[in-house]
Design a protein around this motif. Sequence first.
Motif, mmCIF file in Angstrom:
data_model
loop_
_atom_site.group_PDB
_atom_site.id
_atom_site.type_symbol
_atom_site.label_atom_id
_atom_site.label_comp_id
_atom_site.label_asym_id
_atom_site.label_seq_id
_atom_site.Cartn_x
_atom_site.Cartn_y
_atom_site.Cartn_z
ATOM 1 N N VAL A 1 0.839 -1.194 0.000
ATOM 2 C CA VAL A 1 0.000 0.000 0.000
ATOM 3 C C VAL A 1 0.884 1.257 0.000
ATOM 4 C CG1 VAL A 1 -1.686 1.320 1.354
ATOM 5 C CG2 VAL A 1 -1.977 -1.157 1.044
ATOM 6 N N TYR A 2 1.936 1.266 0.823
ATOM 7 C CA TYR A 2 2.865 2.406 0.874
ATOM 8 C C TYR A 2 3.475 2.671 -0.506
ATOM 9 C CZ TYR A 2 7.279 4.864 1.543
ATOM 10 O OH TYR A 2 8.321 5.741 1.415
ATOM 11 N N GLU A 3 3.810 1.598 -1.227
ATOM 12 C CA GLU A 3 4.440 1.732 -2.539
ATOM 13 C C GLU A 3 3.420 1.966 -3.655
ATOM 14 O OE1 GLU A 3 6.779 -1.883 -2.794
ATOM 15 O OE2 GLU A 3 8.524 -0.851 -1.945
ATOM 16 N N SER A 4 2.169 2.153 -3.297
ATOM 17 C CA SER A 4 1.069 2.307 -4.265
ATOM 18 C C SER A 4 0.956 1.089 -5.180
ATOM 19 C CB SER A 4 1.249 3.586 -5.101
ATOM 20 O OG SER A 4 1.243 4.718 -4.269
ATOM 21 N N LEU A 5 1.230 -0.084 -4.614
ATOM 22 C CA LEU A 5 1.154 -1.339 -5.356
ATOM 23 C C LEU A 5 0.136 -2.300 -4.737
ATOM 24 C CD1 LEU A 5 4.995 -1.849 -5.928
ATOM 25 C CD2 LEU A 5 3.305 -1.035 -7.585
ATOM 26 N N GLY A 6 -0.728 -1.758 -3.899
ATOM 27 C CA GLY A 6 -1.723 -2.600 -3.244
ATOM 28 C C GLY A 6 -2.603 -3.354 -4.222
ATOM 29 N N ASN A 7 -2.849 -2.753 -5.390
ATOM 30 C CA ASN A 7 -3.701 -3.395 -6.382
ATOM 31 C C ASN A 7 -3.057 -4.618 -7.030
ATOM 32 O OD1 ASN A 7 -1.868 -1.567 -7.614
ATOM 33 N ND2 ASN A 7 -3.104 -1.528 -9.477
ATOM 34 N N ILE A 8 -1.736 -4.722 -7.007
ATOM 35 C CA ILE A 8 -1.090 -5.899 -7.602
ATOM 36 C C ILE A 8 -0.565 -6.872 -6.550
ATOM 37 C CG2 ILE A 8 -0.486 -4.680 -9.726
ATOM 38 C CD1 ILE A 8 2.446 -4.694 -8.704
ATOM 39 N N CYS B 1 15.341 -1.584 -5.900
ATOM 40 C CA CYS B 1 14.759 -0.392 -5.297
ATOM 41 C C CYS B 1 13.916 0.296 -6.362
ATOM 42 C CB CYS B 1 15.876 0.539 -4.819
ATOM 43 S SG CYS B 1 15.281 2.012 -3.990
ATOM 44 N N LEU B 2 12.732 0.716 -5.976
ATOM 45 C CA LEU B 2 11.872 1.423 -6.917
ATOM 46 C C LEU B 2 12.545 2.716 -7.366
ATOM 47 C CD1 LEU B 2 8.476 0.882 -5.107
ATOM 48 C CD2 LEU B 2 9.219 -0.174 -7.236
ATOM 49 N N VAL B 3 12.420 3.019 -8.647
ATOM 50 C CA VAL B 3 13.120 4.184 -9.205
ATOM 51 C C VAL B 3 12.642 5.498 -8.597
ATOM 52 C CG1 VAL B 3 13.758 3.067 -11.374
ATOM 53 C CG2 VAL B 3 11.600 4.269 -11.230
ATOM 54 N N TRP B 4 11.410 5.571 -8.141
ATOM 55 C CA TRP B 4 10.891 6.813 -7.566
ATOM 56 C C TRP B 4 11.284 7.005 -6.103
ATOM 57 C CZ3 TRP B 4 8.082 6.074 -3.257
ATOM 58 C CH2 TRP B 4 7.383 4.884 -3.104
ATOM 59 N N ASN B 5 11.821 5.982 -5.471
ATOM 60 C CA ASN B 5 12.076 6.045 -4.031
ATOM 61 C C ASN B 5 13.480 6.591 -3.749
ATOM 62 O OD1 ASN B 5 12.158 5.697 -1.282
ATOM 63 N ND2 ASN B 5 11.163 3.689 -1.335
ATOM 64 N N ASP B 6 13.629 7.888 -3.914
ATOM 65 C CA ASP B 6 14.928 8.541 -3.704
ATOM 66 C C ASP B 6 15.474 8.349 -2.287
ATOM 67 O OD1 ASP B 6 15.216 9.466 -6.334
ATOM 68 O OD2 ASP B 6 14.027 11.257 -5.903
ATOM 69 N N PRO B 7 14.646 8.467 -1.234
ATOM 70 C CA PRO B 7 15.195 8.247 0.111
ATOM 71 C C PRO B 7 15.788 6.841 0.277
ATOM 72 C CG PRO B 7 13.062 9.335 0.262
ATOM 73 C CD PRO B 7 13.243 8.926 -1.171
ATOM 74 N N ALA B 8 15.135 5.840 -0.293
ATOM 75 C CA ALA B 8 15.659 4.478 -0.195
ATOM 76 C C ALA B 8 16.966 4.352 -0.974
ATOM 77 C CB ALA B 8 14.635 3.468 -0.703
ATOM 78 N N GLN B 9 17.022 4.944 -2.161
ATOM 79 C CA GLN B 9 18.256 4.881 -2.950
ATOM 80 C C GLN B 9 19.422 5.507 -2.187
ATOM 81 O OE1 GLN B 9 17.773 6.175 -7.085
ATOM 82 N NE2 GLN B 9 15.614 5.600 -6.931
#
Length: 149
Positions: free
Chosen positions: A25-32, A120-128
Motif C-alpha cells: 500500500v505504501y508503494e502504491s502497489l496494493g492493487n497488484i 529499489c523502486l526508481v521513484w524512491n529517492d530516500p531508499a536509494q
Amino acid sequence: MYTIKKANNEQLWGIAAALIRELAVYESLGNICTAKPEDIKKLFKENILQALIAFDETGEPAGLLTYFYMVSTFKGKKVIYMDDLFIREKQRGHKLGKTLMNELTSIANNTDCCKIEWKCLVWNDPAQQFYEKFGGKKDEENFTYYKIL
C-alpha cells in the motif's frame, strides 16, 4: 530500542504477511499485491522465505526485512536476495533500516554468502540514498527481465 526476531513461527509469519501488505500500500502497489496471508505463510513453511521483524519497546511491529537465498554459479556460493525492507512511518529516522541491514549482513557472512542483492523502486529517492550510504552499488551492467505467468 528495538528487538529483532527471526520469523520462525505462525504468529510471526502472520505479522510479516500484514507488514508486506502495508508495504504494498505504501508503494502504491496494493492493487497488484495478491498474496494472501496463507500464501506468505506457505512460503515460510516451505523454508523459501525468511524474515527479520523489528519490534519497538511496546512490542509493536516497527519494521520488516524479507529475504531468500539464490546462488552465484560463477562464485559457487549463495547469494542473499533481500525482497522487502519496510520501516513503518513513525519508526523512520531512528536507524532501524540500518539495524536490519546490518543483521542481514551478519546472516550473509555466517551462511557463507558472496553478496546481498536487492532492488529499489526508481521513484524512491530516500531508499536509494539509504542503500548507497549503506554501501550498495547500482548494477549498471544488467537489466531485469521478467515474464508474468
